[in-house]
Scaffold this motif. Structure first.
Motif, PDB file in Angstrom:
ATOM      1  N   SER A 414      10.342   2.092  11.653  1.00  0.00           N
ATOM      2  CA  SER A 414      11.522   2.759  12.280  1.00  0.00           C
ATOM      3  C   SER A 414      12.311   1.417  12.864  1.00  0.00           C
ATOM      4  CB  SER A 414      11.392   3.672  13.305  1.00  0.00           C
ATOM      5  OG  SER A 414      10.613   2.926  14.640  1.00  0.00           O
ATOM      6  N   VAL A 415      13.804   1.497  12.573  1.00  0.00           N
ATOM      7  CA  VAL A 415      14.760   0.664  13.538  1.00  0.00           C
ATOM      8  C   VAL A 415      15.823   1.454  14.179  1.00  0.00           C
ATOM      9  CG1 VAL A 415      16.130  -1.167  12.824  1.00  0.00           C
ATOM     10  CG2 VAL A 415      14.452  -0.919  11.182  1.00  0.00           C
ATOM     11  N   SER A 416      16.140   1.156  15.452  1.00  0.00           N
ATOM     12  CA  SER A 416      17.003   1.613  16.228  1.00  0.00           C
ATOM     13  C   SER A 416      18.403   0.887  15.912  1.00  0.00           C
ATOM     14  CB  SER A 416      16.511   1.575  17.643  1.00  0.00           C
ATOM     15  OG  SER A 416      15.039   2.187  17.866  1.00  0.00           O
ATOM     16  N   ARG A 417      19.239   1.646  16.615  1.00  0.00           N
ATOM     17  CA  ARG A 417      20.677   1.099  16.419  1.00  0.00           C
ATOM     18  C   ARG A 417      20.662  -0.356  17.540  1.00  0.00           C
ATOM     19  NH1 ARG A 417      23.881   4.711  14.053  1.00  0.00           N
ATOM     20  NH2 ARG A 417      23.058   6.550  14.277  1.00  0.00           N
ATOM     21  N   GLY A 418      21.084  -1.332  17.076  1.00  0.00           N
ATOM     22  CA  GLY A 418      20.995  -2.572  17.913  1.00  0.00           C
ATOM     23  C   GLY A 418      19.954  -3.439  17.835  1.00  0.00           C
ATOM     24  N   GLU A 419      18.998  -2.953  16.903  1.00  0.00           N
ATOM     25  CA  GLU A 419      17.703  -3.600  16.939  1.00  0.00           C
ATOM     26  C   GLU A 419      17.613  -4.325  15.574  1.00  0.00           C
ATOM     27  OE1 GLU A 419      12.712  -2.709  16.423  1.00  0.00           O
ATOM     28  OE2 GLU A 419      14.313  -1.147  16.414  1.00  0.00           O
ATOM     29  N   ILE A 420      16.877  -5.374  15.600  1.00  0.00           N
ATOM     30  CA  ILE A 420      16.366  -6.278  14.369  1.00  0.00           C
ATOM     31  C   ILE A 420      15.122  -6.351  14.033  1.00  0.00           C
ATOM     32  CG2 ILE A 420      16.897  -8.720  13.432  1.00  0.00           C
ATOM     33  CD1 ILE A 420      19.314  -9.312  14.698  1.00  0.00           C
ATOM     34  N   ARG A 421      15.026  -5.819  13.081  1.00  0.00           N
ATOM     35  CA  ARG A 421      13.387  -5.567  12.635  1.00  0.00           C
ATOM     36  C   ARG A 421      13.039  -6.703  11.641  1.00  0.00           C
ATOM     37  NH1 ARG A 421       9.675  -1.375  13.446  1.00  0.00           N
ATOM     38  NH2 ARG A 421       7.799  -1.947  12.297  1.00  0.00           N
ATOM     39  N   GLY A 422      12.141  -7.626  11.955  1.00  0.00           N
ATOM     40  CA  GLY A 422      12.195  -8.530  10.684  1.00  0.00           C
ATOM     41  C   GLY A 422      10.631  -8.061   9.956  1.00  0.00           C
ATOM     42  N   VAL A 423      10.662  -8.479   8.416  1.00  0.00           N
ATOM     43  CA  VAL A 423       9.694  -8.344   7.807  1.00  0.00           C
ATOM     44  C   VAL A 423       9.153  -9.608   6.992  1.00  0.00           C
ATOM     45  CG1 VAL A 423       8.875  -7.130   5.533  1.00  0.00           C
ATOM     46  CG2 VAL A 423      10.471  -6.030   7.390  1.00  0.00           C
ATOM     47  N   VAL A 424       8.239  -9.994   7.243  1.00  0.00           N
ATOM     48  CA  VAL A 424       7.803 -11.472   6.796  1.00  0.00           C
ATOM     49  C   VAL A 424       6.593 -11.341   5.975  1.00  0.00           C
ATOM     50  CG1 VAL A 424       7.097 -13.642   7.895  1.00  0.00           C
ATOM     51  CG2 VAL A 424       8.366 -12.204   9.209  1.00  0.00           C
ATOM     52  N   GLY A 425       6.537 -12.227   4.961  1.00  0.00           N
ATOM     53  CA  GLY A 425       5.459 -12.581   3.984  1.00  0.00           C
ATOM     54  C   GLY A 425       5.955 -13.433   2.886  1.00  0.00           C
ATOM     55  N   GLU A 426       4.759 -13.751   1.941  1.00  0.00           N
ATOM     56  CA  GLU A 426       5.062 -14.596   1.119  1.00  0.00           C
ATOM     57  C   GLU A 426       5.776 -13.951  -0.104  1.00  0.00           C
ATOM     58  OE1 GLU A 426       1.110 -17.196   0.300  1.00  0.00           O
ATOM     59  OE2 GLU A 426       0.558 -15.230   1.051  1.00  0.00           O
ATOM     60  N   SER A 427       6.038 -14.957  -1.123  1.00  0.00           N
ATOM     61  CA  SER A 427       6.900 -14.433  -2.214  1.00  0.00           C
ATOM     62  C   SER A 427       5.850 -13.320  -2.911  1.00  0.00           C
ATOM     63  CB  SER A 427       7.443 -15.454  -3.229  1.00  0.00           C
ATOM     64  OG  SER A 427       8.318 -16.321  -2.496  1.00  0.00           O
ATOM     65  N   GLY A 428       6.305 -12.193  -3.409  1.00  0.00           N
ATOM     66  CA  GLY A 428       5.638 -11.562  -4.220  1.00  0.00           C
ATOM     67  C   GLY A 428       4.843 -10.534  -3.239  1.00  0.00           C
ATOM     68  N   CYS A 429       5.157 -10.249  -1.972  1.00  0.00           N
ATOM     69  CA  CYS A 429       4.595  -9.459  -1.133  1.00  0.00           C
ATOM     70  C   CYS A 429       5.179  -8.024  -1.182  1.00  0.00           C
ATOM     71  CB  CYS A 429       4.490  -9.881   0.293  1.00  0.00           C
ATOM     72  SG  CYS A 429       6.083  -9.949   1.103  1.00  0.00           S
ATOM     73  N   GLY A 430       6.392  -7.937  -1.703  1.00  0.00           N
ATOM     74  CA  GLY A 430       7.151  -6.733  -1.947  1.00  0.00           C
ATOM     75  C   GLY A 430       8.269  -6.365  -0.865  1.00  0.00           C
ATOM     76  N   LYS A 431       8.391  -7.205  -0.290  1.00  0.00           N
ATOM     77  CA  LYS A 431       9.667  -7.131   1.003  1.00  0.00           C
ATOM     78  C   LYS A 431      10.816  -7.172   0.520  1.00  0.00           C
ATOM     79  CE  LYS A 431       9.702 -12.142   2.001  1.00  0.00           C
ATOM     80  NZ  LYS A 431       9.006 -12.603   0.950  1.00  0.00           N
ATOM     81  N   SER A 432      11.280  -7.947  -0.658  1.00  0.00           N
ATOM     82  CA  SER A 432      12.671  -7.484  -1.383  1.00  0.00           C
ATOM     83  C   SER A 432      12.625  -6.309  -2.136  1.00  0.00           C
ATOM     84  CB  SER A 432      12.697  -8.671  -2.285  1.00  0.00           C
ATOM     85  OG  SER A 432      13.283  -9.869  -1.622  1.00  0.00           O
ATOM     86  N   THR A 433      11.605  -5.923  -2.577  1.00  0.00           N
ATOM     87  CA  THR A 433      11.528  -4.387  -3.192  1.00  0.00           C
ATOM     88  C   THR A 433      11.768  -3.500  -2.120  1.00  0.00           C
ATOM     89  OG1 THR A 433      10.217  -5.242  -5.087  1.00  0.00           O
ATOM     90  CG2 THR A 433      10.014  -2.945  -4.351  1.00  0.00           C
ATOM     91  N   LEU A 434      11.330  -3.594  -1.005  1.00  0.00           N
ATOM     92  CA  LEU A 434      11.327  -2.789  -0.017  1.00  0.00           C
ATOM     93  C   LEU A 434      12.766  -2.409   0.371  1.00  0.00           C
ATOM     94  CD1 LEU A 434      10.282  -1.008   2.771  1.00  0.00           C
ATOM     95  CD2 LEU A 434      10.070  -3.198   3.717  1.00  0.00           C
TER      96      LEU A 434
END
Length: 718
Positions: A414-434
């Motif tokens: 979940s992400v609230s208004r005014g919040e920055i949620r970081g998603v971290v991982g190696e290449s190929g972990c699926g973060k860009s697809t997310l």
């Protein structure tokens, strides 16, 4: 003994609009066995200097003056055949983008053998044996020398290029940004690789990079370049611990560190000089917060500092200690994010069990006709086809029938208004697809999400236009995401026209938004095309395009990974300020954990399609509970050259996301894995403490007795 000497080098490019003075009197020397770095922002002249040394300048560039000597030999006077004999044999080159340096229709082993046999009369058998030895040296499987470049990951391709550069045991290796854009795990492995090989071969290194942490861990001496001139040079520990030039101070403080002040990320204001005219004063004066009248009218000489192996070009070097204290604060540079971190629970994005799977299918290469194609290309396509076919056979044998690539495999957040949620991982972990799935550029396979109170099905059912206005995505590469044929004004105005938003005040909206993202006055940029902007300015235009229609949410997919540290700081500070002052929610996707610690409120660590740890940023960084998070943190290099961090080397490469996992998907690389880990996959709440959770049966030290008892309980059997 001096290995390489560069004295008063001046290089000019003859551009369409007139000459560009790219290098203006650069001098430095590299002794035998010394690792030397050239650092600075883009357009500082560091890569041009390296190309001049290697004789690789383009036709429209000319060395106007200066001397370049290698072991006493004048490199500028060498005939082309003499230079060809020297390169690879005594001076080798590692380029930035390995995929561009490797021939796609030749196996990597054949390319290494070609480099060897071009310069030395050796048999095919000896060349093959040497290629196998080099693969072992750089940590690659020697049985893969017959594979093609596309069959390797980015990090593995870079190690292939390193192997090729070291094939003839050169005395000097010139490496141009060898780790830029790579994951921290891969970067750490390559740095370690280079250092180990150097120790074995006793070679020297000329490293071209803007990454001060890589310099701190690999180099002995350095020069900091700006506007084609040397601003400061000397021992690495002197320059990084006690810089005497404001430009070096700005670069150092702009670099994100895990233990840095979350509200103090420095961004050097302004942009690098155009270099169409030679400066009549200090070239850094327009951007320097400590500049005086003398700086604007007189060019400072590069002079020795007393009692220190350090040279600096600054009129105010005697005030270096005071300037360092003031330079630590972002306010000195006219920055610092406004407002305060959000504490509201106004959730704008809620994701529940989201999956995005892709069906595996036969490769296109397997269906290509090869009649009439050259033997080299035929061998390449046949090899690629056989590789895909064999992989499909194995997957069908193991899993039965068809298989899937589980790019995103049950993600909730979940992400609230005014919040920055970081998603971290190696290449190929699926973060860009997310990110692309949440932007509805991809359709979810299962699960879903709610945005602004409406389900994703609602938006897909004829309401995509309203969704696009509320949620915008900023892509990684501003060089590809902006239409090169459109001016800045047209690029930023386009979303207003598409959405029919603020039509009566479009011109004012464009100007307001450009100035809102730091491009002021807007009139200076309206008629410019993308190629006339710096990387940081292009990314600001991309962000302006997203902001001009007043969205409620931004998805940022690696928006700063290709930028210099100062430009990275600009983008990060801008996003933090927008979240604080305007309540925009941000999902920030990155492999750069250090950068995210400076702006993100919460972090989610992603591995092969799933979150393995999530929680408040400060807790995840200071008290990591998953071994993968520990490895990511341990791989972040330090800018303190005195540091001696312990490297955590993960075994192997990330597993193939194709097929069904048989247990914890990190188990094959995990130093703590047990039989239980290999048999069953832990859920994200296998260990949890308040809002900090980890998908691990054996979390890092620090968990409570109650937590340890709970996660070690055997699972109930139905």
């Amino acid at each position: 003994m001096t290995l390489l000497s560069v004295d008063d080098l001046t290089v000019r490019y003859d551009a369409r609009d007139g000459p560009l003075h790219s290098v203006n009197g650069v001098s430095f020397a590299i002794d035998d066995g010394v690792n030397y770095a050239l650092s600075g922002e883009s357009a500082s002249g560091k890569s041009t200097t390296a190309k001049a040394i290697l004789g690789l300048l383009p036709d429209h560039a000319e060395i106007e003056s200066g001397e370049i000597e290698f072991e006493g030999r004048d490199l500028r006077s060498l005939a082309p055949s003499e230079r060809q004999d020297l390169l690879w044999e005594e001076i080798a080159f590692i380029p930035q983008t390995a995929i561009d340096a490797l021939d796609p229709v030749m196996s990597v082993g054949a390319q290494i053998r070609q480099a060897i046999q071009t310069h030395r009369e050796v048999s095919e058998r000896r060349a093959r044996r040497r290629a196998h030895e080099l693969f072992e040296t750089v940590g690659l499987d020697p049985d893969r020398v017959g594979d093609y470049p596309h069959q390797f990951s980015d990090g593995m391709r870079q190690r292939v290029v390193i192997a090729m550069a070291l094939a003839l045991e050169p005395k000097l290796v010139v490496a141009d940004e060898p780790t830029t854009g790579l994951d921290v795990i891969v970067q750490d492995r390559i740095i370690d690789n280079i250092l180990q090989i150097q120790e074995e071969t006793d070679s020297s290194l000329l490293l071209i990079t803007h990454d001060l942490s890589v310099i701190a861990e690999t180099c002995d001496e350095m020069s900091v370049l700006y506007g084609g001139t040397v601003m400061e040079q000397g021992r690495v520990e002197n320059l990084l611990l006690n810089p005497a030039n404001p430009y070096t101070m700005g670069l150092k403080n702009a670099f994100p560190a895990l233990d840095g002040d979350a509200d103090g990320l420095v961004s050097v204001p302004g942009t690098p000089p155009q270099l169409d005219e030679k400066s009549t004063g200090c070239v850094f004066e327009p951007r320097c917060p400590f500049a005086t009248e003398e700086c604007a009218t007189t060019t400072p000489d590069l002079r020795d500092l007393p009692y220190r192996d350090q040279r600096v070009a600054c009129h105010n070097a005697e005030r270096a200690a005071q300037m360092r204290r003031e330079a630590d604060s972002a306010t000195t540079w006219g920055g610092a994010a406004e407002g305060s971190r959000p504490d509201a629970d106004d959730v704008v994005l809620e994701v529940d069990g989201l999956r995005k799977w892709y069906e595996s299918s036969e490769s296109l290469f397997g269906r290509l006709p090869v009649d009439g194609v050259s033997p080299t290309v035929t061998g390449f396509t046949n090899s690629l086809s056989r590789w895909y076919a064999r992989r499909g056979e194995l997957l069908r044998e193991v899993f039965g029938g068809g298989s899937h690539i589980r790019a995103v495999d049950g993600v909730s957040l979940s992400v609230s208004r005014g919040e920055i949620r970081g998603v971290v991982g190696e290449s190929g972990c699926g973060k860009s697809t997310l990110g692309q799935t949440l932007a509805l550029l991809e359709e979810p396979t299962d699960g879903g999400f709610t945005f602004d109170g409406q389900s994703h099905e609602h938006y897909r059912d004829g309401n995509l236009r309203s969704f696009r206005q509320k949620l915008q995505i900023v892509f990684q590469n501003p060089y590809e995401s902006l239409n090169p044929r459109l001016t800045v004004e047209t690029l930023v105005k386009e979303p207003l026209t598409i959405h029919g938003y603020r039509l009566d005040e479009r011109d004012a909206a464009v100007r307001e938004t450009l100035e809102r993202v730091g491009m002021a006055p807007a009139e200076r940029y309206l008629d410019k095309y993308p190629n006339e902007l710096s990387g940081g300015q292009r990314q600001r235009v991309a962000i302006a395009r997203a902001l001009v229609i007043d969205p409620e949410f931004l998805i940022c997919d690696e928006p700063a990974s290709m930028l210099d540290v100062s430009l990275q700081a600009e983008v990060l500070n801008l996003l933090r300020s927008l979240a604080n002052t305007e309540g925009i929610g941000v999902l920030y996707i990155s492999h750069d954990l250090a950068s995210l610690t400076r702006i993100a409120d919460r972090l989610s660590i992603m591995y092969l399609g799933r979150f393995v740890e999530t929680g408040p940023t400060e807790r995840v960084v200071s008290d990591p509970r998953h071994p993968y998070t520990e490895a990511l943190l341990a791989a972040v290099p330090e800018t303190d050259p005195r540091g001696g961090r312990d490297r955590v080397t993960l075994r192997g490469e990330p597993a193939d996301p194709e097929g069904s996992p048989g247990g914890c998907r990190f188990a094959p690389r995990c130093p703590k894995a047990t039989e239980r880990c290999r048999e069953s996959e832990p859920e994200l709440d296998a260990w949890t403490d308040a809002d900090h959770s980890a998908a691990c049966f054996h979390p890092a030290e620090g968990s409570t007795a109650e937590d340890s008892a709970r996660i070690d309980e055997p699972a109930e059997v139905d």
